[in-house]
Design an enzyme around this catalytic site. Structure first.
Site, PDB file in Angstrom:
ATOM      1  N   LYS A  45       0.875  -1.355  -0.119  1.00  0.00           N
ATOM      2  CA  LYS A  45      -0.121   0.109  -0.066  1.00  0.00           C
ATOM      3  C   LYS A  45       0.739   1.221  -0.045  1.00  0.00           C
ATOM      4  CE  LYS A  45      -2.171  -2.328   3.397  1.00  0.00           C
ATOM      5  NZ  LYS A  45      -2.821  -2.479   4.697  1.00  0.00           N
ATOM      6  N   GLY A  46       2.073   1.108   0.218  1.00  0.00           N
ATOM      7  CA  GLY A  46       2.990   2.385   0.590  1.00  0.00           C
ATOM      8  C   GLY A  46       3.060   3.316  -0.585  1.00  0.00           C
ATOM      9  N   GLU A 101       7.718   2.662  -6.261  1.00  0.00           N
ATOM     10  CA  GLU A 101       7.703   2.133  -4.733  1.00  0.00           C
ATOM     11  C   GLU A 101       7.781   3.182  -3.925  1.00  0.00           C
ATOM     12  OE1 GLU A 101       7.369   0.300  -2.602  1.00  0.00           O
ATOM     13  OE2 GLU A 101       8.560  -1.257  -2.070  1.00  0.00           O
ATOM     14  N   ASP A 102       7.383   2.957  -2.514  1.00  0.00           N
ATOM     15  CA  ASP A 102       7.718   4.093  -1.338  1.00  0.00           C
ATOM     16  C   ASP A 102       9.166   4.661  -1.177  1.00  0.00           C
ATOM     17  OD1 ASP A 102       7.787   1.761  -0.176  1.00  0.00           O
ATOM     18  OD2 ASP A 102       6.197   2.535   1.357  1.00  0.00           O
ATOM     19  N   ASP A 105      15.092   0.557   0.975  1.00  0.00           N
ATOM     20  CA  ASP A 105      15.792   0.614   2.292  1.00  0.00           C
ATOM     21  C   ASP A 105      16.839  -0.506   2.066  1.00  0.00           C
ATOM     22  OD1 ASP A 105      16.087   0.999   4.776  1.00  0.00           O
ATOM     23  OD2 ASP A 105      14.767  -0.550   5.600  1.00  0.00           O
ATOM     24  N   PHE A 154      13.158   6.365  10.747  1.00  0.00           N
ATOM     25  CA  PHE A 154      11.893   5.871  10.352  1.00  0.00           C
ATOM     26  C   PHE A 154      10.917   6.974   9.828  1.00  0.00           C
ATOM     27  CE2 PHE A 154       7.864   3.905  10.604  1.00  0.00           C
ATOM     28  CZ  PHE A 154       8.391   2.747  10.254  1.00  0.00           C
ATOM     29  N   ASP A 161       3.531   4.039   6.255  1.00  0.00           N
ATOM     30  CA  ASP A 161       2.951   4.024   7.558  1.00  0.00           C
ATOM     31  C   ASP A 161       4.018   3.301   8.651  1.00  0.00           C
ATOM     32  OD1 ASP A 161       3.702   1.274   6.457  1.00  0.00           O
ATOM     33  OD2 ASP A 161       2.356   0.413   8.100  1.00  0.00           O
ATOM     34  N   ARG A 167      -0.519   7.132   6.929  1.00  0.00           N
ATOM     35  CA  ARG A 167      -0.426   6.867   5.503  1.00  0.00           C
ATOM     36  C   ARG A 167      -0.945   8.126   4.966  1.00  0.00           C
ATOM     37  NH1 ARG A 167       1.168   1.747   3.789  1.00  0.00           N
ATOM     38  NH2 ARG A 167       0.524   0.213   4.745  1.00  0.00           N
TER      39      ARG A 167
HETATM   40  P1  IMP Z   1      13.589  -3.095   1.428  1.00  0.00           P
HETATM   41  O1  IMP Z   1      13.244  -4.509   0.970  1.00  0.00           O
HETATM   42  O2  IMP Z   1      14.331  -3.458   2.750  1.00  0.00           O
HETATM   43  O3  IMP Z   1      14.052  -2.060   0.771  1.00  0.00           O
HETATM   44  O4  IMP Z   1      11.962  -2.882   2.279  1.00  0.00           O
HETATM   45  C1  IMP Z   1      11.446  -1.633   1.661  1.00  0.00           C
HETATM   46  C2  IMP Z   1       9.987  -1.466   2.288  1.00  0.00           C
HETATM   47  O5  IMP Z   1      10.314  -1.644   3.819  1.00  0.00           O
HETATM   48  C3  IMP Z   1       9.552  -0.302   2.044  1.00  0.00           C
HETATM   49  O6  IMP Z   1       8.704  -0.648   0.875  1.00  0.00           O
HETATM   50  C4  IMP Z   1       8.576   0.021   3.205  1.00  0.00           C
HETATM   51  O7  IMP Z   1       7.309  -0.704   3.089  1.00  0.00           O
HETATM   52  C5  IMP Z   1       9.156  -0.520   4.214  1.00  0.00           C
HETATM   53  N1  IMP Z   1      10.203   0.794   4.975  1.00  0.00           N
HETATM   54  C6  IMP Z   1      11.536   0.755   4.895  1.00  0.00           C
HETATM   55  N2  IMP Z   1      11.858   1.869   5.487  1.00  0.00           N
HETATM   56  C7  IMP Z   1      10.781   2.359   6.265  1.00  0.00           C
HETATM   57  C8  IMP Z   1      10.454   3.629   6.950  1.00  0.00           C
HETATM   58  O8  IMP Z   1      11.151   4.476   7.288  1.00  0.00           O
HETATM   59  N3  IMP Z   1       9.142   3.899   7.224  1.00  0.00           N
HETATM   60  C9  IMP Z   1       8.183   2.929   6.922  1.00  0.00           C
HETATM   61  N4  IMP Z   1       8.334   1.865   6.098  1.00  0.00           N
HETATM   62  C10 IMP Z   1       9.599   1.563   5.782  1.00  0.00           C
HETATM   63 MG    MG Z   2       6.648  -1.054   0.900  1.00  0.00          MG
END
Ligand code: IMP
Ligand code: MG
Length: 180
Positions: A45-46, A101-102, A105, A154, A161, A167
Site C-alpha cells: 500500500k505504501g 515504490e515508496d 531500504d 523511520f 505507515d 499514510r
Molecule cells: P527493503 O526491501 O528493505 O528495501 O524494504 C522496503 C520496504 O520497507 C518499503 O517498501 C517500506 O514498506 C518499508 N520501509 C522501509 N523503511 C521504512 C520507513 O522508514 N518507514 C516505513 N516503512 C519503511
Molecule cells: Mg512498501
C-alpha cells in the site's frame, strides 16, 4: 481535536516540496519513455499515494497496475524473502515496466521484484522510488528515479505507515519516540 502534528518529530518534506518533485519526476518519465509501451506498476500500500500523483504528471498513454508484496518475518527487520500477495493483472510481455515504490531500504524488495518482472517477459524494468535510504542497502539495486534521499530514520506520511497509521498525512516526516 486530533492534531497529527503532536505526534510528529520533524517534517522532512512538505506537501509543496513533494508536489514539485513529483512533477519533475513525471516530466522526466514522460520524456524518457516517449514512443514506448509503458506500464507503471505501483507497489501497495505504501506507494499508493505517490503513484496516484505521479501518473497524473506523466503525459503519455501509459497503462497502470498494482502489486502487493510482503516480506516474511519481523516488519522492521527485512528478512530478504519477498512474497507476492497480489500479482499483476495484465500481460507485460515486451513492455517497458516502471515499478513505483515508496522507499528503497535494504533493497531486497526491489531486487526481487525487478527479477520477477523481467522473468514475466518485460522488455525492460526500471524503478522509481519516492525515497531512498542508501546507507541501509544490503543488495545493490539500480534505481533510475529517486524523489528524495533520506537518512536512516523511520519515515511516515504520504502513503508510508507506522503500524498501518499515518499514510494519510500530506507531508513526509518522522515520528516522536513516544507516538506509538
Ligand atoms: P527493503 O526491501 O528493505 O528495501 O524494504 C522496503 C520496504 O520497507 C518499503 O517498501 C517500506 O514498506 C518499508 N520501509 C522501509 N523503511 C521504512 C520507513 O522508514 N518507514 C516505513 N516503512 C519503511
Ligand atoms: Mg512498501
Amino acid at each position: 481535536m486530533y492534531n497529527a502534528m503532536n505526534e510528529i518529530d520533524e517534517v522532512l518534506f512538505t506537501r509543496d516540496d513533494i508536489a514539485k518533485r513529483v512533477a519533475e519526476l513525471g516530466a522526466e518519465i514522460t520524456c524518457d519513455y516517449e514512443g514506448k509501451d509503458l506500464i507503471v506498476v505501483g507497489i501497495l500500500k505504501g506507494a499508493g499515494v505517490f503513484m496516484s500523483d505521479l501518473i497524473r504528471e506523466i503525459n503519455s498513454p501509459i497503462r497502470i497496475d498494482f502489486m502487493s508484496v510482503s516480506s516474511y518475518g519481523n516488519s522492521t527487520v527485512s528478512s530478504g524473502i519477498v512474497r507476492i500477495t497480489n500479482d499483476l493483472h495484465q500481460d507485460i510481455q515486451g513492455c517497458s515496466v516502471l515499478i513505483v515504490e515508496d522507499i528503497i531500504d535494504t533493497g531486497n524488495t526491489l531486487h526481487y521484484l525487478r527479477e520477477y518482472l523481467k522473468n514475466r517477459g518485460a522488455e525492460d524494468v526500471k524503478i522509481c522510488a519516492l525515497l531512498d535510504k542508501p546507507s541501509r542497502r544490503q543488495v545493490e539495486v539500480p534505481v533510475e528515479y529517486v524523489g528524495f534521499e533520506v537518512e536512516d530514520k523511520f519515515i511516515i506520511g504520504y502513503g508510508i505507515d507506522y503500524a498501518e497509521k499515518y499514510r494519510n498525512l500530506p507531508f513526509i516526516g518522522t515520528l516522536k519516540q513516544s507516538a506509538d
